[in-house]
Write a protein that holds these residues in place. Structure first.
Motif, PDB file in Angstrom:
ATOM      1  N   ILE A  17       0.836  -1.206   0.000  1.00 50.05           N
ATOM      2  CA  ILE A  17       0.000   0.000   0.000  1.00 50.05           C
ATOM      3  C   ILE A  17       0.868   1.252   0.000  1.00 50.05           C
ATOM      4  O   ILE A  17       0.652   2.173  -0.789  1.00 50.05           O
ATOM      5  CB  ILE A  17      -0.967  -0.010   1.202  1.00 50.05           C
ATOM      6  CG1 ILE A  17      -2.000  -1.122   1.030  1.00 50.05           C
ATOM      7  CG2 ILE A  17      -1.645   1.357   1.373  1.00 50.05           C
ATOM      8  CD1 ILE A  17      -2.839  -1.381   2.268  1.00 50.05           C
ATOM      9  N   SER A  18       1.892   1.285   0.843  1.00 51.74           N
ATOM     10  CA  SER A  18       2.740   2.477   0.930  1.00 51.74           C
ATOM     11  C   SER A  18       3.535   2.715  -0.345  1.00 51.74           C
ATOM     12  O   SER A  18       3.884   3.851  -0.667  1.00 51.74           O
ATOM     13  CB  SER A  18       3.689   2.383   2.129  1.00 51.74           C
ATOM     14  OG  SER A  18       4.694   1.405   1.906  1.00 51.74           O
ATOM     15  N   LEU A  19       3.808   1.659  -1.110  1.00 51.10           N
ATOM     16  CA  LEU A  19       4.550   1.794  -2.366  1.00 51.10           C
ATOM     17  C   LEU A  19       3.644   2.057  -3.564  1.00 51.10           C
ATOM     18  O   LEU A  19       4.111   2.118  -4.694  1.00 51.10           O
ATOM     19  CB  LEU A  19       5.388   0.536  -2.622  1.00 51.10           C
ATOM     20  CG  LEU A  19       6.521   0.285  -1.639  1.00 51.10           C
ATOM     21  CD1 LEU A  19       7.152  -1.075  -1.886  1.00 51.10           C
ATOM     22  CD2 LEU A  19       7.561   1.390  -1.727  1.00 51.10           C
ATOM     23  N   GLY A  20       2.361   2.197  -3.324  1.00 54.87           N
ATOM     24  CA  GLY A  20       1.434   2.479  -4.415  1.00 54.87           C
ATOM     25  C   GLY A  20       0.963   1.238  -5.140  1.00 54.87           C
ATOM     26  O   GLY A  20       0.598   1.306  -6.306  1.00 54.87           O
ATOM     27  N   GLY A  21       0.948   0.103  -4.487  1.00 54.95           N
ATOM     28  CA  GLY A  21       0.550  -1.144  -5.111  1.00 54.95           C
ATOM     29  C   GLY A  21      -0.949  -1.359  -5.193  1.00 54.95           C
ATOM     30  O   GLY A  21      -1.399  -2.398  -5.626  1.00 54.95           O
ATOM     31  N   PHE A  22      -1.722  -0.362  -4.792  1.00 53.66           N
ATOM     32  CA  PHE A  22      -3.180  -0.451  -4.851  1.00 53.66           C
ATOM     33  C   PHE A  22      -3.706   0.736  -5.635  1.00 53.66           C
ATOM     34  O   PHE A  22      -3.178   1.840  -5.530  1.00 53.66           O
ATOM     35  CB  PHE A  22      -3.787  -0.467  -3.443  1.00 53.66           C
ATOM     36  CG  PHE A  22      -3.546  -1.768  -2.744  1.00 53.66           C
ATOM     37  CD1 PHE A  22      -4.555  -2.690  -2.633  1.00 53.66           C
ATOM     38  CD2 PHE A  22      -2.302  -2.065  -2.217  1.00 53.66           C
ATOM     39  CE1 PHE A  22      -4.336  -3.907  -2.006  1.00 53.66           C
ATOM     40  CE2 PHE A  22      -2.068  -3.269  -1.593  1.00 53.66           C
ATOM     41  CZ  PHE A  22      -3.081  -4.193  -1.485  1.00 53.66           C
ATOM     42  N   PHE A  23      -4.731   0.507  -6.426  1.00 52.20           N
ATOM     43  CA  PHE A  23      -5.247   1.547  -7.308  1.00 52.20           C
ATOM     44  C   PHE A  23      -6.759   1.626  -7.228  1.00 52.20           C
ATOM     45  O   PHE A  23      -7.434   0.606  -7.139  1.00 52.20           O
ATOM     46  CB  PHE A  23      -4.896   1.240  -8.777  1.00 52.20           C
ATOM     47  CG  PHE A  23      -3.446   0.996  -9.016  1.00 52.20           C
ATOM     48  CD1 PHE A  23      -2.566   2.054  -9.134  1.00 52.20           C
ATOM     49  CD2 PHE A  23      -2.966  -0.289  -9.124  1.00 52.20           C
ATOM     50  CE1 PHE A  23      -1.228   1.826  -9.358  1.00 52.20           C
ATOM     51  CE2 PHE A  23      -1.622  -0.529  -9.349  1.00 52.20           C
ATOM     52  CZ  PHE A  23      -0.749   0.534  -9.461  1.00 52.20           C
ATOM     53  N   GLU A  24      -7.267   2.823  -7.284  1.00 49.27           N
ATOM     54  CA  GLU A  24      -8.690   2.996  -7.525  1.00 49.27           C
ATOM     55  C   GLU A  24      -8.838   3.018  -9.038  1.00 49.27           C
ATOM     56  O   GLU A  24      -8.002   3.576  -9.747  1.00 49.27           O
ATOM     57  CB  GLU A  24      -9.190   4.287  -6.915  1.00 49.27           C
ATOM     58  CG  GLU A  24      -9.225   4.217  -5.407  1.00 49.27           C
ATOM     59  CD  GLU A  24     -10.082   5.290  -4.804  1.00 49.27           C
ATOM     60  OE1 GLU A  24     -11.100   5.659  -5.416  1.00 49.27           O
ATOM     61  OE2 GLU A  24      -9.721   5.740  -3.717  1.00 49.27           O
ATOM     62  N   VAL A  25      -9.882   2.385  -9.529  1.00 44.87           N
ATOM     63  CA  VAL A  25     -10.064   2.288 -10.968  1.00 44.87           C
ATOM     64  C   VAL A  25     -11.423   2.843 -11.366  1.00 44.87           C
ATOM     65  O   VAL A  25     -12.351   2.894 -10.569  1.00 44.87           O
ATOM     66  CB  VAL A  25      -9.917   0.827 -11.461  1.00 44.87           C
ATOM     67  CG1 VAL A  25      -8.495   0.329 -11.262  1.00 44.87           C
ATOM     68  CG2 VAL A  25     -10.893  -0.091 -10.766  1.00 44.87           C
ATOM     69  N   GLU A  26     -11.511   3.238 -12.624  1.00 50.06           N
ATOM     70  CA  GLU A  26     -12.759   3.765 -13.175  1.00 50.06           C
ATOM     71  C   GLU A  26     -13.660   2.657 -13.698  1.00 50.06           C
ATOM     72  O   GLU A  26     -14.871   2.785 -13.695  1.00 50.06           O
ATOM     73  CB  GLU A  26     -12.453   4.750 -14.314  1.00 50.06           C
ATOM     74  CG  GLU A  26     -11.640   5.954 -13.880  1.00 50.06           C
ATOM     75  CD  GLU A  26     -12.402   6.868 -12.955  1.00 50.06           C
ATOM     76  OE1 GLU A  26     -13.623   7.048 -13.157  1.00 50.06           O
ATOM     77  OE2 GLU A  26     -11.776   7.394 -12.019  1.00 50.06           O
ATOM     78  N   GLY A  27     -13.059   1.577 -14.179  1.00 50.47           N
ATOM     79  CA  GLY A  27     -13.815   0.497 -14.799  1.00 50.47           C
ATOM     80  C   GLY A  27     -14.842  -0.100 -13.852  1.00 50.47           C
ATOM     81  O   GLY A  27     -14.635  -0.142 -12.642  1.00 50.47           O
ATOM     82  N   ARG A  28     -15.924  -0.571 -14.431  1.00 57.98           N
ATOM     83  CA  ARG A  28     -16.991  -1.171 -13.626  1.00 57.98           C
ATOM     84  C   ARG A  28     -17.232  -2.631 -13.988  1.00 57.98           C
ATOM     85  O   ARG A  28     -18.056  -3.288 -13.373  1.00 57.98           O
ATOM     86  CB  ARG A  28     -18.286  -0.366 -13.775  1.00 57.98           C
ATOM     87  CG  ARG A  28     -18.182   1.027 -13.215  1.00 57.98           C
ATOM     88  CD  ARG A  28     -18.050   0.957 -11.696  1.00 57.98           C
ATOM     89  NE  ARG A  28     -17.848   2.273 -11.129  1.00 57.98           N
ATOM     90  CZ  ARG A  28     -16.833   2.597 -10.348  1.00 57.98           C
ATOM     91  NH1 ARG A  28     -15.922   1.709 -10.058  1.00 57.98           N
ATOM     92  NH2 ARG A  28     -16.719   3.811  -9.856  1.00 57.98           N
ATOM     93  N   THR A  29     -16.510  -3.129 -14.984  1.00 57.18           N
ATOM     94  CA  THR A  29     -16.605  -4.545 -15.323  1.00 57.18           C
ATOM     95  C   THR A  29     -15.222  -5.158 -15.168  1.00 57.18           C
ATOM     96  O   THR A  29     -14.206  -4.455 -15.215  1.00 57.18           O
ATOM     97  CB  THR A  29     -17.093  -4.771 -16.767  1.00 57.18           C
ATOM     98  OG1 THR A  29     -16.078  -4.292 -17.674  1.00 57.18           O
ATOM     99  CG2 THR A  29     -18.417  -4.068 -17.031  1.00 57.18           C
ATOM    100  N   LEU A  30     -15.184  -6.463 -14.991  1.00 59.58           N
ATOM    101  CA  LEU A  30     -13.911  -7.157 -14.851  1.00 59.58           C
ATOM    102  C   LEU A  30     -12.988  -6.858 -16.026  1.00 59.58           C
ATOM    103  O   LEU A  30     -11.807  -6.518 -15.841  1.00 59.58           O
ATOM    104  CB  LEU A  30     -14.152  -8.664 -14.731  1.00 59.58           C
ATOM    105  CG  LEU A  30     -12.910  -9.540 -14.648  1.00 59.58           C
ATOM    106  CD1 LEU A  30     -12.134  -9.244 -13.379  1.00 59.58           C
ATOM    107  CD2 LEU A  30     -13.294 -11.001 -14.720  1.00 59.58           C
ATOM    108  N   ASP A  31     -13.510  -6.950 -17.240  1.00 61.80           N
ATOM    109  CA  ASP A  31     -12.684  -6.690 -18.428  1.00 61.80           C
ATOM    110  C   ASP A  31     -12.091  -5.291 -18.398  1.00 61.80           C
ATOM    111  O   ASP A  31     -10.888  -5.107 -18.641  1.00 61.80           O
ATOM    112  CB  ASP A  31     -13.500  -6.862 -19.706  1.00 61.80           C
ATOM    113  CG  ASP A  31     -13.844  -8.305 -20.010  1.00 61.80           C
ATOM    114  OD1 ASP A  31     -13.666  -9.180 -19.135  1.00 61.80           O
ATOM    115  OD2 ASP A  31     -14.299  -8.565 -21.136  1.00 61.80           O
ATOM    116  N   HIS A  32     -12.923  -4.294 -18.106  1.00 63.91           N
ATOM    117  CA  HIS A  32     -12.435  -2.910 -18.111  1.00 63.91           C
ATOM    118  C   HIS A  32     -11.425  -2.656 -17.003  1.00 63.91           C
ATOM    119  O   HIS A  32     -10.433  -1.955 -17.213  1.00 63.91           O
ATOM    120  CB  HIS A  32     -13.599  -1.932 -18.015  1.00 63.91           C
ATOM    121  CG  HIS A  32     -14.415  -1.868 -19.257  1.00 63.91           C
ATOM    122  ND1 HIS A  32     -15.774  -1.857 -19.233  1.00 63.91           N
ATOM    123  CD2 HIS A  32     -14.067  -1.836 -20.569  1.00 63.91           C
ATOM    124  CE1 HIS A  32     -16.238  -1.809 -20.474  1.00 63.91           C
ATOM    125  NE2 HIS A  32     -15.210  -1.807 -21.297  1.00 63.91           N
TER     126      HIS A  32
END
Length: 85
Positions: A17-32
């Motif tokens: 987490i501290s290294l930026g290994g987690f992201f919020e994403v815009e996609g709403r489907t698994l593919d996106h």
């Protein structure tokens, strides 16, 4: 369970987490979501035969075989990709 690829000892979740290994994403489907995440991989880190799109395809294949969905909006999508740094 041991991978067939050599690797360093696992880092802690807090370190990821501290290294930026987690992201919020815009996609709403698994593919996106997987396509969006694969586009975040710097081309300099991709082995010569792989494109960001190929990484997304491999991750989607992996998800169809074994979901990495942890629930509550969290997942650990990944794919086997020899040479990915």
């Amino acid at each position: 369970i041991e991978d067939e690829y050599p690797h360093d000892a696992a880092d802690s979740l807090g370190e990821a987490i501290s290294l930026g290994g987690f992201f919020e994403v815009e996609g709403r489907t698994l593919d996106h979501v997987i396509e969006e995440l694969s586009e975040r991989i710097s081309p300099s880190l991709l082995p010569g035969k792989y494109s960001n799109g190929e990484i997304a395809r491999l991750a989607l294949e992996r998800e169809s075989a074994h979901s990495t969905n942890l629930g509550n909006g969290a997942a650990l999508p990944h794919a086997r990709c020899a040479g990915l740094r």
